[in-house]
Design an enzyme around this catalytic site. Structure first.
Site, PDB file in Angstrom:
ATOM      1  N   GLU A  46       0.830  -1.204   0.000  1.00  0.00           N
ATOM      2  CA  GLU A  46       0.000   0.000   0.000  1.00  0.00           C
ATOM      3  C   GLU A  46       0.868   1.259   0.000  1.00  0.00           C
ATOM      4  OE1 GLU A  46      -3.621   1.920   2.718  1.00  0.00           O
ATOM      5  OE2 GLU A  46      -2.430   0.258   3.493  1.00  0.00           O
ATOM      6  N   LYS A 128      -8.585   4.575  -2.635  1.00  0.00           N
ATOM      7  CA  LYS A 128      -9.189   4.020  -1.424  1.00  0.00           C
ATOM      8  C   LYS A 128     -10.441   4.821  -1.067  1.00  0.00           C
ATOM      9  CE  LYS A 128      -7.724   2.540   3.211  1.00  0.00           C
ATOM     10  NZ  LYS A 128      -6.570   2.497   4.150  1.00  0.00           N
ATOM     11  N   CYS A 162      -5.903  -2.307   2.421  1.00  0.00           N
ATOM     12  CA  CYS A 162      -5.944  -2.328   3.883  1.00  0.00           C
ATOM     13  C   CYS A 162      -7.358  -2.555   4.416  1.00  0.00           C
ATOM     14  CB  CYS A 162      -5.312  -1.042   4.403  1.00  0.00           C
ATOM     15  SG  CYS A 162      -4.730  -1.117   6.107  1.00  0.00           S
TER      16      CYS A 162
END
Length: 322
Positions: A46, A128, A162
């Site tokens: 990430e 995200k 995540c």
């Protein structure tokens, strides 16, 4: 005949303190190293380029303004020099690459996942959808346009970052598009062993529920880097452990030995026959679904700041909204 794809989950340290090009060069070298081992899909951690904003986890927001501004200066523009470098490495090796970057779009930073096809083409740039906890002071929010599975040289690929994996509807959005390989990315070197334990549960569950392979990559900080980021020995603890780079089969089985410290690669051959084997028993978006009872509504429109309706021209050629 069964189709087999060799995949690598790559655990790697960023290069701290430069303009971000050092980390990008490490990524390209890792792609070439993986290619020598027959890898056709490489997944990186990430926001690896230039680095994950670890500072935001251990400092209050009013203190990290300078480091936040430095991240702006080092962030990746898409397309730009960094994506050009990675695209060339993907094209040169014939490899599909999934890379996490801090993306700068004018005045906002985003946690962005980029999927490069084996031709070097960018198949997907997704942001995200909800940054987690401390991350909300660093990144803006993504939108539903990125909840997409793409066809690549190695199969149908989806990606989440995540704690997006704790959003069951986001995961289901990808499952309904029949992803064959799910690419997961976490920062690593964060929170401690409990983070790695939770990560293992999360990625193994998604593999079972979706009936796909999961290739998960986490980042890694050296002791020197931890000291550099923390600036105070009392703040170093939260930047240790929390790594679980691994590959999981559609049956929830770990393929190879997970990597929990240091740099390296977890490499496995993905036998797509296992997808059918799993889905014959439980296809959560097919014969095991009950769409007349439960369904998902997705807004895939890209977020827009301006919606112009009925533009009219005023004297002098200036457009006005009516």
């Amino acid at each position: 005949m069964s189709r087999i794809v060799r995949a690598a989950a790559i655990q790697i340290s960023p290069v701290l303190g430069d303009d971000g090009s050092g980390t990008a060069r490490k990524v390209c070298q890792s792609i070439r190293d993986a290619a020598e081992r027959g890898v056709k899909l490489a997944v990186f951690p990430e926001t690896l380029v230039p680095y994950y904003p670890y500072f935001s986890f251990i400092q209050p927001a009013f203190r990290f303004g300078g480091e936040h501004l430095a991240l702006y200066e080092r962030a990746v523009v898409v397309p730009g020099p960094v994506t050009g470098m990675v695209a060339e490495a993907a094209r040169e090796t014939g490899m599909v690459v999934v890379l996490g970057v801090n993306e700068r779009d004018h005045g906002t930073l985003y946690n962005t996942q980029i999927i490069f096809d084996a031709t070097g083409e960018i198949l997907l740039r997704r942001r995200k959808i909800t940054p987690t906890y401390h991350e909300r002071m660093v990144w803006g929010q993504g939108d539903g346009a990125g909840l997409k599975v793409v066809d690549s040289a190695v199969g149908r690929i989806g990606a989440l970052a995540c704690w997006e994996h704790y959003n069951p509807l986001a995961r289901y959005a990808l499952m309904t598009q029949h992803e064959e390989i799910h690419c997961a990315q976490f920062p690593g070197s964060l929170v401690g062993q409990i983070f790695a334990d939770q990560m293992e549960v999360t990625i193994r569950h998604h593999a079972l529920e979706s009936g796909c392979f999961v290739v998960n990559a986490t980042g890694w900080l050296t002791d020197e880097q931890i000291s550099q980021v923390a600036g105070d020995p009392a703040l170093e603890g939260p930047l240790r452990e929390g790594c679980f780079t691994a590959i999981v089969s559609p049956e929830g089985k770990l393929l190879g030995t997970p990597l929990t410290e240091g740099e390296g690669m977890v490499i496995a051959d993905l036998d797509f026959a296992l997808i059918t084997k799993r889905k014959r028993m439980m296809d959560s978006v097919g014969h095991y679904a009950r769409p007349e009872l439960l369904s998902l509504l997705i807004d895939r429109r890209p977020a827009q700041t301006v919606h112009a309706y009925g533009a009219a021209t005023e004297p002098g050629g200036v457009e006005a909204l009516s």
